[in-house]
Write a protein that holds these residues in place. Structure first.
Motif, PDB file in Angstrom:
ATOM      1  N   ARG A   7       0.857  -1.183   0.000  1.00 28.86           N
ATOM      2  CA  ARG A   7       0.000   0.000   0.000  1.00 28.86           C
ATOM      3  C   ARG A   7       0.891   1.230   0.000  1.00 28.86           C
ATOM      4  N   GLN A   8       1.026   1.844  -1.181  1.00 27.37           N
ATOM      5  CA  GLN A   8       1.819   3.056  -1.316  1.00 27.37           C
ATOM      6  C   GLN A   8       0.888   4.200  -1.725  1.00 27.37           C
ATOM      7  N   VAL A   9       1.168   5.378  -1.220  1.00 31.55           N
ATOM      8  CA  VAL A   9       0.359   6.544  -1.548  1.00 31.55           C
ATOM      9  C   VAL A   9       0.400   6.790  -3.053  1.00 31.55           C
ATOM     10  N   GLU A  39      -0.277  11.781   4.306  1.00 29.83           N
ATOM     11  CA  GLU A  39      -0.650  10.919   3.177  1.00 29.83           C
ATOM     12  C   GLU A  39      -1.919  11.405   2.497  1.00 29.83           C
ATOM     13  N   ARG A  62      -7.378   9.972   0.974  1.00 29.10           N
ATOM     14  CA  ARG A  62      -6.172   9.136   0.913  1.00 29.10           C
ATOM     15  C   ARG A  62      -6.386   8.140  -0.216  1.00 29.10           C
ATOM     16  N   TYR A  64      -4.286   5.038  -2.605  1.00 27.49           N
ATOM     17  CA  TYR A  64      -3.123   4.152  -2.651  1.00 27.49           C
ATOM     18  C   TYR A  64      -3.030   3.463  -4.003  1.00 27.49           C
TER      19      TYR A  64
END
Length: 142
Positions: A7-9, A39, A62, A64
């Motif tokens: 899970r990356q922004v 984030e 947010r 991802y």
């Protein structure tokens, strides 16, 4: 996309949304990755058109790269924080797509939902119509 993988922004998507919200007259300020929400994209709405009892209205987004997202709606009503949240993420309390309703976005009240695949579409077709309805409800209750 599913929730599989790290899970990356999704910085590119949040920056795209920043540019869209930044052009809206109903938006007072847009902040990408502010210090207190590193984030997130924070969208603060202009409250002059809201009932006097509303001190602030904002969205916190947010996103991802694995497709997960959280879109929180927050309003300050006579000093009291009210919030709800549109979510897509794997967890054990509801389906992957779900909604945490007002007034406190509690997990116990979460409702299963089925959102469009693309977050931009979720915001355009689900979140912003909800915000507009909420605006009307606030005036009905004023």
């Amino acid at each position: 996309m599913s929730g599989d993988g790290p899970r990356q922004v999704n910085e590119a998507l949040l920056d795209h949304l920043r540019s869209i919200f930044g052009r809206l007259s109903s938006v007072n300020r847009v902040s990408l990755f502010p210090p207190n929400r590193q984030e997130s994209l924070v969208i603060e709405f202009e409250t002059a058109a809201y009932p006097e009892s509303i001190g602030a209205v904002r969205l916190e987004v947010r996103a991802y790269t694995n497709g997960d997202f959280h879109v929180s709606y927050l309003e300050t009503h006579i000093g009291e924080l009210r919030q709800c949240r549109f979510d897509r993420h794997d967890q054990n309390h509801n389906s992957r797509d779900h909604f945490h309703p007002l007034p406190d976005a509690s997990t116990g009240d979460a409702q299963d939902r089925e959102f469009p695949t693309d977050l931009t579409t979720v915001i355009r077709e689900v979140v912003l119509p909800w915000v507009e309805t909420r605006f009307g409800d606030l005036w009905d209750d004023a």
